[in-house]
Design a protein around this motif. Structure first.
Motif, mmCIF file in Angstrom:
data_model
loop_
_atom_site.group_PDB
_atom_site.id
_atom_site.type_symbol
_atom_site.label_atom_id
_atom_site.label_comp_id
_atom_site.label_asym_id
_atom_site.label_seq_id
_atom_site.Cartn_x
_atom_site.Cartn_y
_atom_site.Cartn_z
ATOM 1 N N THR A 26 -3.094 -63.127 45.073
ATOM 2 C CA THR A 26 -4.469 -62.648 44.933
ATOM 3 C C THR A 26 -5.297 -63.222 46.077
ATOM 4 O OG1 THR A 26 -6.346 -62.424 43.405
ATOM 5 C CG2 THR A 26 -5.260 -64.562 43.425
ATOM 6 N N TRP A 30 -10.662 -59.839 46.728
ATOM 7 C CA TRP A 30 -10.389 -58.961 45.563
ATOM 8 C C TRP A 30 -11.201 -59.437 44.363
ATOM 9 C CZ3 TRP A 30 -9.241 -58.621 40.513
ATOM 10 C CH2 TRP A 30 -8.805 -57.387 40.016
ATOM 11 N N ARG A 34 -14.157 -57.052 42.848
ATOM 12 C CA ARG A 34 -13.877 -56.379 41.564
ATOM 13 C C ARG A 34 -14.615 -56.988 40.385
ATOM 14 N NH1 ARG A 34 -9.762 -52.227 41.578
ATOM 15 N NH2 ARG A 34 -9.165 -52.138 43.768
ATOM 16 N N CYS A 108 -16.688 -61.710 22.078
ATOM 17 C CA CYS A 108 -17.762 -61.974 23.057
ATOM 18 C C CYS A 108 -19.150 -61.620 22.531
ATOM 19 C CB CYS A 108 -17.489 -61.213 24.352
ATOM 20 S SG CYS A 108 -15.897 -61.632 25.064
ATOM 21 N N ARG A 147 -2.201 -62.602 37.433
ATOM 22 C CA ARG A 147 -3.394 -62.541 38.298
ATOM 23 C C ARG A 147 -4.473 -61.620 37.741
ATOM 24 N NH1 ARG A 147 -1.683 -58.562 43.357
ATOM 25 N NH2 ARG A 147 -1.272 -56.754 42.057
ATOM 26 N N SER A 148 -4.068 -60.659 36.911
ATOM 27 C CA SER A 148 -5.074 -59.715 36.417
ATOM 28 C C SER A 148 -5.908 -60.313 35.281
ATOM 29 C CB SER A 148 -4.400 -58.422 35.946
ATOM 30 O OG SER A 148 -3.666 -58.669 34.769
ATOM 31 N N MET A 205 -5.186 -57.501 27.605
ATOM 32 C CA MET A 205 -6.390 -56.668 27.775
ATOM 33 C C MET A 205 -6.082 -55.477 28.674
ATOM 34 S SD MET A 205 -10.208 -57.684 29.126
ATOM 35 C CE MET A 205 -9.774 -58.156 30.795
ATOM 36 N N GLY A 207 -7.850 -53.681 30.977
ATOM 37 C CA GLY A 207 -9.119 -53.912 31.675
ATOM 38 C C GLY A 207 -9.944 -52.658 31.886
ATOM 39 N N LYS A 208 -9.277 -51.580 32.331
ATOM 40 C CA LYS A 208 -10.013 -50.340 32.644
ATOM 41 C C LYS A 208 -10.657 -49.750 31.397
ATOM 42 C CE LYS A 208 -8.040 -48.447 36.852
ATOM 43 N NZ LYS A 208 -9.040 -49.184 37.608
ATOM 44 N N VAL A 210 -11.413 -51.357 28.628
ATOM 45 C CA VAL A 210 -12.487 -52.246 28.141
ATOM 46 C C VAL A 210 -13.738 -52.061 29.005
ATOM 47 C CG1 VAL A 210 -13.179 -54.660 27.768
ATOM 48 C CG2 VAL A 210 -10.869 -53.928 27.179
ATOM 49 N N HIS A 242 -23.894 -59.713 28.410
ATOM 50 C CA HIS A 242 -22.618 -60.433 28.449
ATOM 51 C C HIS A 242 -22.066 -60.383 29.876
ATOM 52 C CE1 HIS A 242 -18.746 -61.959 27.761
ATOM 53 N NE2 HIS A 242 -18.117 -60.804 27.697
ATOM 54 N N ALA A 244 -19.164 -60.337 31.801
ATOM 55 C CA ALA A 244 -17.714 -60.150 31.930
ATOM 56 C C ALA A 244 -17.362 -59.750 33.357
ATOM 57 C CB ALA A 244 -17.227 -59.099 30.951
ATOM 58 N N ASN A 245 -18.252 -58.947 33.956
ATOM 59 C CA ASN A 245 -17.964 -58.416 35.287
ATOM 60 C C ASN A 245 -19.292 -57.945 35.864
ATOM 61 O OD1 ASN A 245 -17.246 -56.693 37.451
ATOM 62 N ND2 ASN A 245 -15.226 -56.331 36.523
ATOM 63 N N ARG A 247 -19.839 -55.757 37.955
ATOM 64 C CA ARG A 247 -19.887 -54.289 38.080
ATOM 65 C C ARG A 247 -20.319 -53.628 36.757
ATOM 66 N NH1 ARG A 247 -14.958 -51.640 39.424
ATOM 67 N NH2 ARG A 247 -13.785 -53.430 38.695
ATOM 68 N N ASN A 272 -16.184 -65.180 33.059
ATOM 69 C CA ASN A 272 -16.476 -64.636 31.725
ATOM 70 C C ASN A 272 -16.275 -65.754 30.701
ATOM 71 O OD1 ASN A 272 -16.373 -63.413 29.220
ATOM 72 N ND2 ASN A 272 -15.111 -61.690 29.881
ATOM 73 N N PHE A 302 -20.486 -57.184 24.298
ATOM 74 C CA PHE A 302 -19.393 -56.401 23.717
ATOM 75 C C PHE A 302 -18.148 -57.269 23.803
ATOM 76 C CE2 PHE A 302 -17.512 -56.120 27.787
ATOM 77 C CZ PHE A 302 -18.595 -56.220 28.637
#
Ligand code: UT7
Length: 317
Positions: A26, A30, A34, A108, A147-148, A205, A207-208, A210, A242, A244-245, A247, A272, A302
């Protein structure tokens, strides 16, 4: 109800993105692009209950109270080393309170569920000062060779004290059982009678999936709360979402047609932190003097379940 005190505690160990480059395929670019994360705070020698107690003491001091004034403790937590006693019970002992204490697991979204329970407790006249804590160590739920997953999380604890008040409060909670997208299963002790297959392993998870659900569900909750309270998106001083990301936060800001100045973030340096992310961020805003009496704050989260929780709170501290 009104929030009369806030506090937070972070673990001492800081893990920058570059650390993952040493043992995973990684890179910093990235992870930043992301997720918006550049570093996270991770539990090493601390116990989660120590962080939870530290955040609680700070919130109680900030409220001008002592532990003896607290008459109910609600702790949002997904995992910690103890299955029993509850984390709220450990917090009660550590801070020297003597009231009843209970844990909530709504993943969460847990802090917002706990805050709503505190509001009910106060409305019913059963409590005057409720300590609401969210303490989480999601870094202990994931596979550190994946890594994800392992780059996404951080640990921490945030707390508030809630008391009777006449500020505006609107909330919305939803639960939709969808286990396949996000779960963490731990095998229990064996017995001579168990004949079923019992899966066990790190957190899973999609990811996409969620990500999409998170944007849609938070946007839906926010719209419903704004409609219900007769407010425009720009009437809200801060959307404490929350973390988490980055984005996900940007997508919600974009949907509301608001600039990012309404969306404070800590995901860049905390990762997160599950249900702790909202009270961690709230404490940061409060202590940096960014909240003024009368400001309206919308919190929304969420998580696994799926659960969602959102509320509008008027800052009347
Ligand atoms: O609080 C609980 C709720 N959780 C969340 O809200 C998380 C929601 N989901 C997300 O935030 C994002 O979906 C992730 C950050 C988890 C993933 O971002 P993404 O843009 O959806 O990436 P992806 O999973 O589609 O992966 C894209 C590529 C894949 O490679 P290929 O298949 O395109 O060759 C992954 O293998 O990126 C690869 N990848 C990585 N590459 C470098 C995944 N993780 C990493 C990594 N470093 N750490």
């Amino acid at each position: 109800m009104r929030i009369v005190g806030t506090g937070r505690a972070h673990p001492a160990k800081i893990v920058p993105n570059s650390e993952f480059e040493k043992f995973l395929d990684t890179n910093d670019e990235w992870i930043r692009e992301r997720t918006g994360i550049t570093e996270r705070r991770v539990i090493s020698s601390e116990q989660l209950e120590e962080l939870a107690a530290e955040a609680s003491v700070k919130a109680i001091e900030d409220a001008g109270l002592t532990a003896k004034d607290i008459d109910y403790i609600i702790c949002s937590n997904v995992v910690n080393e103890y299955i029993t006693p509850s984390l709220s019970c450990l917090i009660q002992g550590a801070i020297g309170a003597s009231c009843a204490a209970v844990d909530v697991n709504a993943a969460c979204s847990g802090f917002i569920y706990a805050l709503d329970m505190a509001d009910d407790r106060i409305k019913s006249g059963k409590a005057k000062n409720v300590l609401v804590v969210a303490a989480e160590e999601p870094t202990r739920m994931v596979d550190w060779s994946d890594r994800s997953m392992c780059v996404l999380f951080g640990d921490g604890a945030g707390a508030v004290v809630v008391a009777e008040g006449d500020g505006e409060y609107h909330s919305r909670l939803t639960t939709t059982c969808k286990v396949d997208c996000l779960h963490y299963v731990r095998r229990l002790e064996p017995t001579p009678h168990i004949t079923k297959d019992e899966p066990s392993g790190p957190m899973y998870m999609n990811g996409k999936e969620v990500f999409k659900t998170a944007v849609l569900s938070s946007s839906r909750d926010i719209k419903q709360l704004l409609d219900e309270s007769g407010l425009k998106p720009s009437d809200i001083k801060y959307y404490v979402l929350h973390q988490a990301n980055l984005r996900i936060v940007e997508a919600i800001a974009n949907w509301l047609k608001l600039d990012m100045s309404h969306f404070p973030c800590n995901v860049n340096y905390c990762g997160n932190t599950s249900s702790a992310s909202v009270p961690l961020l709230l404490d940061e805003l409060a202590r940096s003097g960014k909240l003024k009496r009368g400001d309206k704050i919308l919190m929304s989260a969420f998580g696994a379940g799926f659960t969602t929780g959102a509320c509008i709170v008027e800052w009347v501290k």
